[in-house]
Design a protein around this motif. Structure first.
Motif, PDB file in Angstrom:
ATOM      1  N   GLU A   1       0.844  -1.190   0.000  1.00 35.96           N
ATOM      2  CA  GLU A   1       0.000   0.000   0.000  1.00 35.96           C
ATOM      3  C   GLU A   1       0.879   1.239   0.000  1.00 35.96           C
ATOM      4  O   GLU A   1       1.820   1.345   0.792  1.00 35.96           O
ATOM      5  CB  GLU A   1      -0.912   0.027   1.227  1.00 35.96           C
ATOM      6  CG  GLU A   1      -1.836   1.239   1.253  1.00 35.96           C
ATOM      7  CD  GLU A   1      -2.699   1.269   2.486  1.00 35.96           C
ATOM      8  OE1 GLU A   1      -3.903   0.949   2.370  1.00 35.96           O
ATOM      9  OE2 GLU A   1      -2.177   1.632   3.567  1.00 35.96           O
TER      10      GLU A   1
ATOM     11  N   THR B   1       0.844   5.498   0.032  1.00 38.41           N
ATOM     12  CA  THR B   1       0.133   6.755   0.250  1.00 38.41           C
ATOM     13  C   THR B   1       1.070   7.892  -0.100  1.00 38.41           C
ATOM     14  O   THR B   1       2.196   7.942   0.398  1.00 38.41           O
ATOM     15  CB  THR B   1      -0.323   6.887   1.712  1.00 38.41           C
ATOM     16  OG1 THR B   1      -1.123   5.769   2.080  1.00 38.41           O
ATOM     17  CG2 THR B   1      -1.129   8.174   1.904  1.00 38.41           C
TER      18      THR B   1
ATOM     19  N   TRP C   1       1.959  11.774   0.132  1.00 32.27           N
ATOM     20  CA  TRP C   1       1.684  12.949   0.946  1.00 32.27           C
ATOM     21  C   TRP C   1       2.060  14.246   0.237  1.00 32.27           C
ATOM     22  O   TRP C   1       1.821  15.333   0.759  1.00 32.27           O
ATOM     23  CB  TRP C   1       2.438  12.861   2.269  1.00 32.27           C
ATOM     24  CG  TRP C   1       2.111  11.657   3.075  1.00 32.27           C
ATOM     25  CD1 TRP C   1       2.930  10.608   3.355  1.00 32.27           C
ATOM     26  CD2 TRP C   1       0.861  11.361   3.709  1.00 32.27           C
ATOM     27  NE1 TRP C   1       2.283   9.673   4.122  1.00 32.27           N
ATOM     28  CE2 TRP C   1       1.005  10.115   4.360  1.00 32.27           C
ATOM     29  CE3 TRP C   1      -0.360  12.032   3.797  1.00 32.27           C
ATOM     30  CZ2 TRP C   1      -0.019   9.523   5.075  1.00 32.27           C
ATOM     31  CZ3 TRP C   1      -1.394  11.447   4.517  1.00 32.27           C
ATOM     32  CH2 TRP C   1      -1.223  10.210   5.148  1.00 32.27           C
TER      33      TRP C   1
ATOM     34  N   LEU D   1      -2.063   9.851  -7.892  1.00 30.67           N
ATOM     35  CA  LEU D   1      -2.741  10.032  -6.618  1.00 30.67           C
ATOM     36  C   LEU D   1      -2.893  11.504  -6.267  1.00 30.67           C
ATOM     37  O   LEU D   1      -2.050  12.335  -6.612  1.00 30.67           O
ATOM     38  CB  LEU D   1      -1.957   9.330  -5.502  1.00 30.67           C
ATOM     39  CG  LEU D   1      -1.717   7.820  -5.664  1.00 30.67           C
ATOM     40  CD1 LEU D   1      -0.906   7.301  -4.486  1.00 30.67           C
ATOM     41  CD2 LEU D   1      -3.027   7.060  -5.800  1.00 30.67           C
TER      42      LEU D   1
ATOM     43  N   GLY E   1      -2.500  12.583   0.021  1.00 27.47           N
ATOM     44  CA  GLY E   1      -3.170  11.806   1.056  1.00 27.47           C
ATOM     45  C   GLY E   1      -3.913  10.592   0.543  1.00 27.47           C
ATOM     46  O   GLY E   1      -4.466   9.818   1.339  1.00 27.47           O
ATOM     47  N   GLU E   2      -3.928  10.366  -0.770  1.00 29.24           N
ATOM     48  CA  GLU E   2      -4.623   9.220  -1.350  1.00 29.24           C
ATOM     49  C   GLU E   2      -3.703   8.012  -1.382  1.00 29.24           C
ATOM     50  O   GLU E   2      -2.476   8.144  -1.475  1.00 29.24           O
ATOM     51  CB  GLU E   2      -5.098   9.553  -2.764  1.00 29.24           C
ATOM     52  CG  GLU E   2      -6.033   8.507  -3.358  1.00 29.24           C
ATOM     53  CD  GLU E   2      -6.557   8.908  -4.719  1.00 29.24           C
ATOM     54  OE1 GLU E   2      -7.536   8.283  -5.168  1.00 29.24           O
ATOM     55  OE2 GLU E   2      -5.994   9.830  -5.341  1.00 29.24           O
ATOM     56  N   SER E   3      -4.299   6.823  -1.316  1.00 25.20           N
ATOM     57  CA  SER E   3      -3.541   5.579  -1.266  1.00 25.20           C
ATOM     58  C   SER E   3      -3.921   4.667  -2.419  1.00 25.20           C
ATOM     59  O   SER E   3      -5.012   4.767  -2.988  1.00 25.20           O
ATOM     60  CB  SER E   3      -3.802   4.835   0.054  1.00 25.20           C
ATOM     61  OG  SER E   3      -3.463   5.625   1.178  1.00 25.20           O
TER      62      SER E   3
ATOM     63  N   THR F   1      -7.609   1.694  -5.736  1.00 28.26           N
ATOM     64  CA  THR F   1      -7.301   3.006  -5.206  1.00 28.26           C
ATOM     65  C   THR F   1      -8.368   3.412  -4.207  1.00 28.26           C
ATOM     66  O   THR F   1      -9.549   3.134  -4.403  1.00 28.26           O
ATOM     67  CB  THR F   1      -7.236   4.049  -6.354  1.00 28.26           C
ATOM     68  OG1 THR F   1      -6.262   3.591  -7.291  1.00 28.26           O
ATOM     69  CG2 THR F   1      -6.835   5.412  -5.837  1.00 28.26           C
TER      70      THR F   1
END
Length: 263
Positions: free
Chosen positions: A4, A6, A8, A246, A249-251, A262
């Motif tokens: 995973e 993420t 930033w 992304l 803050g999206e993973s 996603t």
């Protein structure tokens, strides 16, 4: 079997694999010298929680002492060999963080995750403070999946061989100003690197976060467009690679078998 990721903002990302949380080039500042964060909220306090932190090179937007100071006591921080001598401020952190220096080819194991340092083609000095030149690095994380974090780099001969097979590539596709010099990937060069590396998935980073103060009207497309342009060119030169552009803050979860989601 999944990893995973993420994002930033800038080159800061969290990679979770094999029960280990890895943080890349942490930068949690609203402003840095002449730069200000123009897009995306600052990462939440939880973004600083990691067992392992990777620092790719000495530039202040990648080795940011204030952001490293937010890490929990005992966190392992992997740095290019020579970093402590070149950046005296690291000495203040050495008492509570585990600072370990690596050269390209070196590796460390954390539970079921192995971190291997690989070369990068980028200026290794701590500009503008001194002449010490320290090798910039990328890192390959090998656990349930293989993840390549390029740090900041240009294309170089033998890049694919140095990195080896990977499932995911975190590639820089822009910068913090309207002009990218030697030792950087723009959207086109990053897509070329992607075609050579041939991972199953890619996440573009190092764009659309920081921009010089007073330069909002100067080539603004260089701030907004690199991620979208990278995805477009990658679709032409590396159509088999899934590109995940992304938001901050999206993973995304990527399995070694190539199935992604996603959220």
């Amino acid at each position: 079997m999944a990893v995973e990721i993420t994002w930033w903002g800038h080159a800061t990302a969290t990679v979770r694999d094999s029960g280990v949380t890895v943080l890349t080039d942490p930068l949690f500042a609203r402003r840095l010298a002449h730069l200000r964060r123009r897009r995306g909220a600052l990462p939440p306090p939880g973004a600083a929680r990691a067992e392992v932190v990777l620092v790719s090179h000495l530039h202040a937007d990648h080795l940011h002492l204030g952001s490293l100071s937010r890490l929990a006591d005992g966190t392992t921080v992997l740095l290019p060999r020579g970093a402590r001598a070149a950046v005296p401020g690291l000495r203040r952190l050495a008492g509570r963080l585990r600072l370990e220096e690596l050269s390209a080819g070196d590796g460390r194991t954390f539970g079921d995750l192995t971190v291997r340092a690989v070369p990068a083609a980028h200026d290794g000095r701590r500009l503008p403070y001194g002449p010490q030149r320290v090798q910039a690095l990328g890192y390959v994380l090998e656990g349930e999946a293989r993840t390549y974090f390029a740090g900041d780099t240009g294309l170089f001969d033998g890049m694919a061989e140095a990195v080896g097979p990977c499932d995911v590539a975190l590639l820089p596709v822009g910068g913090w100003g309207p002009f990218l010099g030697h030792g950087h990937l723009d959207a086109g060069r990053a897509a070329q690197a992607l075609a050579d590396l041939a991972p199953r998935a890619a996440v573009p980073v190092h764009y659309g976060t920081y921009w010089p103060i007073g330069m909002d009207a100067v080539r603004p497309h260089e701030f907004h467009a690199p991620g979208r342009e990278f995805a477009r060119i990658a679709g032409e030169v590396a159509p088999g690679v899934a590109v995940h552009r992304l938001e901050h803050g999206e993973s995304v979860q990527v399995t070694a078998a190539g199935r992604e989601s996603t959220g």
